[in-house]
Design a protein around this motif. Structure first.
Motif, short mmCIF file in Angstrom:
data_model
loop_
_atom_site.label_atom_id
_atom_site.label_comp_id
_atom_site.label_asym_id
_atom_site.label_seq_id
_atom_site.Cartn_x
_atom_site.Cartn_y
_atom_site.Cartn_z
N ARG A 1 20.13 68.04 33.05
CA ARG A 1 20.86 66.77 33.00
C ARG A 1 20.10 65.65 33.71
NH1 ARG A 1 23.70 71.01 34.47
NH2 ARG A 1 25.22 71.82 32.99
N ILE A 2 20.26 64.46 33.20
CA ILE A 2 19.63 63.28 33.80
C ILE A 2 20.73 62.27 34.11
CG2 ILE A 2 17.86 61.50 33.53
CD1 ILE A 2 16.79 63.07 31.11
N LEU B 1 16.78 54.73 40.97
CA LEU B 1 16.70 56.15 41.28
C LEU B 1 17.38 56.95 40.18
CD1 LEU B 1 17.38 56.30 45.14
CD2 LEU B 1 15.18 56.25 43.92
N VAL B 2 16.70 58.01 39.75
CA VAL B 2 17.20 58.85 38.67
C VAL B 2 17.16 60.30 39.14
CG1 VAL B 2 16.66 59.70 36.35
CG2 VAL B 2 16.47 57.26 36.85
N ARG B 3 18.25 61.02 38.92
CA ARG B 3 18.29 62.44 39.29
C ARG B 3 18.08 63.29 38.04
NH1 ARG B 3 21.98 66.62 39.21
NH2 ARG B 3 21.87 68.11 40.94
N VAL B 4 17.12 64.17 38.09
CA VAL B 4 16.79 65.00 36.93
C VAL B 4 16.83 66.46 37.33
CG1 VAL B 4 15.18 65.29 35.03
CG2 VAL B 4 15.06 63.23 36.43
N VAL C 1 12.97 74.56 43.04
CA VAL C 1 13.33 73.16 42.79
C VAL C 1 14.51 73.16 41.80
CG1 VAL C 1 12.60 70.94 41.83
CG2 VAL C 1 10.98 72.34 43.14
N GLY C 2 15.64 72.59 42.24
CA GLY C 2 16.82 72.52 41.38
C GLY C 2 16.95 71.18 40.69
N ALA C 3 16.53 70.13 41.37
CA ALA C 3 16.57 68.79 40.80
C ALA C 3 15.63 67.90 41.59
CB ALA C 3 17.98 68.21 40.85
N ALA C 4 15.19 66.83 40.93
CA ALA C 4 14.33 65.84 41.60
C ALA C 4 14.99 64.48 41.47
CB ALA C 4 12.94 65.84 40.96
N ILE C 5 14.94 63.72 42.55
CA ILE C 5 15.35 62.31 42.49
C ILE C 5 14.07 61.50 42.39
CG2 ILE C 5 16.77 60.51 43.56
CD1 ILE C 5 18.23 63.24 43.37
N LEU C 6 13.93 60.78 41.29
CA LEU C 6 12.70 60.03 41.03
C LEU C 6 12.96 58.54 41.16
CD1 LEU C 6 11.51 61.94 37.82
CD2 LEU C 6 10.89 62.41 40.20
N ALA C 7 11.98 57.82 41.66
CA ALA C 7 12.07 56.37 41.75
C ALA C 7 11.30 55.76 40.58
CB ALA C 7 11.48 55.89 43.08
N LEU C 8 12.04 55.13 39.67
CA LEU C 8 11.43 54.50 38.50
C LEU C 8 11.53 52.99 38.63
CD1 LEU C 8 12.73 56.88 35.68
CD2 LEU C 8 10.81 57.13 37.24
N VAL C 9 10.86 52.29 37.72
CA VAL C 9 10.91 50.82 37.78
C VAL C 9 11.37 50.27 36.44
CG1 VAL C 9 9.14 50.52 39.55
CG2 VAL C 9 8.45 50.70 37.14
#
Ligand SMILES: Cc1cc2nc3c(=O)[nH]c(=O)nc-3n(C[C@H](O)[C@H](O)[C@H](O)COP(=O)(O)OP(=O)(O)OC[C@H]3O[C@@H](n4cnc5c(N)ncnc54)[C@H](O)[C@@H]3O)c2cc1C
Length: 313
Positions: free
Chosen positions: A87-88, A107-110, A195-203
Motif C-alpha cells: 500500500r502507498i 512524505l509518502v509511506r510505502v 523492512v515493513g514500510a518506508a517513509i519517503l520524502a518526495l518533491v
C-alpha cells in the motif's frame, strides 16, 4: 531440522514446497520448504514472533531481482513480500504556520512489498518526483532499501525519511538520523529486522517532467544493458574507483559460459541465465570471473547479488 507446520497459529497464506525460481529474475534455484505471504504489517510481526518461538530460519524475498537461490532450494521459511503488502499513502503533515510558504516536500509511506514500478506510476500520477532514477530497476521497496538501490548517481537512501522495521512481534520506527546508507548497503537495522514500510520524502514536480526523466532513464538502460534475458542486474559490486564490468571485459570474459550461465556480451557485469542454467552454473561462473579478474588485475570482486540456500556448501 524441518520447520514444523504452523498454519493453525498464523492467519496469513502459507504454502509448503514453494518453487522459488519463478519468484526471482535469474529464474534458477529450488523450492522453499515453506512460503509465507503476509498482507499486513501486523501479520508480518506475528509471523516473525512465531518463527522466533519455533526457532525456524527465515529469509525475506521481495521481487527476487538481486537473489541467487541454490538448486537445492531453501530449507527455511521464505517470507514473500509482494503487492498485497504494497500500500502507498500520503503522510499527513502539520500545516505550515500562517505566512510561511508550504514546503514542496511530500512524505509518502510505502509498504515493503510495493514494486518500484508501481510506486513510480503512483508518484507520476500525483506529480511527485525524486524517484525517477529507479526507472527500470525491478525490485520491491523493501529490497531497494536493503540494497540502497541506485543508478545515475542517485540512490534510494537519499529519499528515505524513516523506516518501519519489524522483528519479534513488534514494529519500530527508525528515523533517518539513525540510518547510514552507503554503496548497496544500509546500516542501522538489527540483523533480525525486516523492512515493513518506508517513509519517503518526495518533491512536487510536473508529471510531464517526471515522465521525460523516466523515459530518458529507460532509454539509457536499453542502450547499456541486455534485455529480455534472465539476470539479477549487475552481479558484482564496483570496486573503489573502477567498474566491475570494465575489469571483466578487459579480462576477456565477455560471452564466456559455464553450462547455461553466461557473461553477457552487452554488459560484462551481467551474468545471465541464457539456456536453462542451474544455480550451480551461475555460482561456478561467478567463481571463474572472480579468479580471472583477481589473477589479471589483483582485484577481488565481491558479489552484489545475495545468495540463498547455499549454507550447506
Ligand atoms: C535488469 C536488472 C537491472 C537492475 N538494475 C539495478 C540498478 O540499476 N541499481 C541497483 O541498485 N540494483 C539494480 N538491480 C538489482 C535489484 O533490482 C535491486 O537490488 C533491488 O532493489 C532488489 O529488490 P528486490 O525486492 O528484488 O530484492 P530481493 O532480491 O528480493 O532481495 C534482496 C536482498 O534483500 C533482502 N530483503 C528483501 N526485502 C527485504 C525486506 N523487506 N526486509 C529485509 N530484507 C529484505 C533479501 O533477503 C535479500 O537478501 C537490477 C536488477 C535487474 C534484474
Amino acid at each position: 531440522a524441518e520447520c514444523p507446520l504452523f498454519s493453525e497459529n498464523w492467519d496469513g497464506e502459507l504454502r509448503r514446497n514453494e518453487p522459488l525460481a519463478p519468484l526471482t529474475t535469474l529464474r534458477v534455484g529450488g523450492p522453499a520448504a515453506v512460503a509465507a505471504r503476509p498482507s499486513t504489517l501486523a501479520q508480518l510481526a506475528s509471523l516473525l514472533a512465531l518463527l522466533d518461538w519455533l526457532g525456524c530460519p527465515r529469509r525475506v524475498l521481495g521481487r527476487g531481482s538481486n537473489l541467487l537461490v541454490a538448486d537445492e532450494g531453501y530449507a527455511g521459511v521464505a517470507i514473500i513480500l509482494g503487492q498485497r503488502l504494497g500500500r502507498i499513502t500520503r503522510v499527513p503533515v502539520a500545516p505550515e504556520p500562517a505566512g510561511r510558504e508550504a514546503a514542496d516536500r511530500v512524505l509518502v509511506r510505502v509498504e515493503a512489498g510495493c514494486s518500484l514500478a508501481a510506486l513510480l506510476a503512483w508518484a507520476l500520477k500525483r506529480g511527485l518526483g525524486g524517484l525517477e532514477f529507479l526507472a527500470g530497476i525491478p525490485g520491491s521497496i523493501g529490497g531497494a532499501v536493503m540494497m540502497n538501490a541506485g543508478a545515475w548517481g542517485e540512490s534510494l537512501g537519499e529519499r528515505v525519511h524513516a523506516l518501519e522495521v519489524v522483528s519479534g512481534g513488534r514494529v519500530r520506527v527508525i528515523n533517518r538520523s539513525a540510518l547510514e546508507f552507503s554503496y548497496r548497503l544500509v546500516q542501522g537495522l538489527a540483523a533480525d529486522e525486516v523492512v515493513g514500510a518506508a517513509i519517503l520524502a518526495l518533491v512536487a514536480r510536473e508529471p510531464a517532467t517526471i515522465q521525460a526523466l523516466v523515459r530518458q532513464r529507460h532509454e539509457q538502460r536499453r542502450a547499456a544493458q541486455p534485455r529480455g534475458v534472465a539476470s539479477a542486474g549487475s552481479f558484482f559490486k564496483n570496486p573503489p574507483g573502477d567498474y566491475a564490468g570494465r575489469l571483466i571485459e578487459q579480462a576477456g570474459l565477455k560471452g564466456v559460459r559455464v553450462g547455461g550461465a553466461q557473461v553477457s556480451r552487452k554488459h560484462a557485469n551481467f551474468l545471465i541465465n541464457s539456456q536453462g542454467a542451474r544455480a550451480a552454473d551461475l555460482l561456478a561462473l561467478m567463481k571463474l570471473v572472480q579468479e580471472q579478474v583477481l589473477a589479471r588485475f589483483g582485484v577481488r570482486l565481491e558479489p552484489e547479488v545475495h545468495l540463498l540456500g547455499f549454507e550447506r556448501e
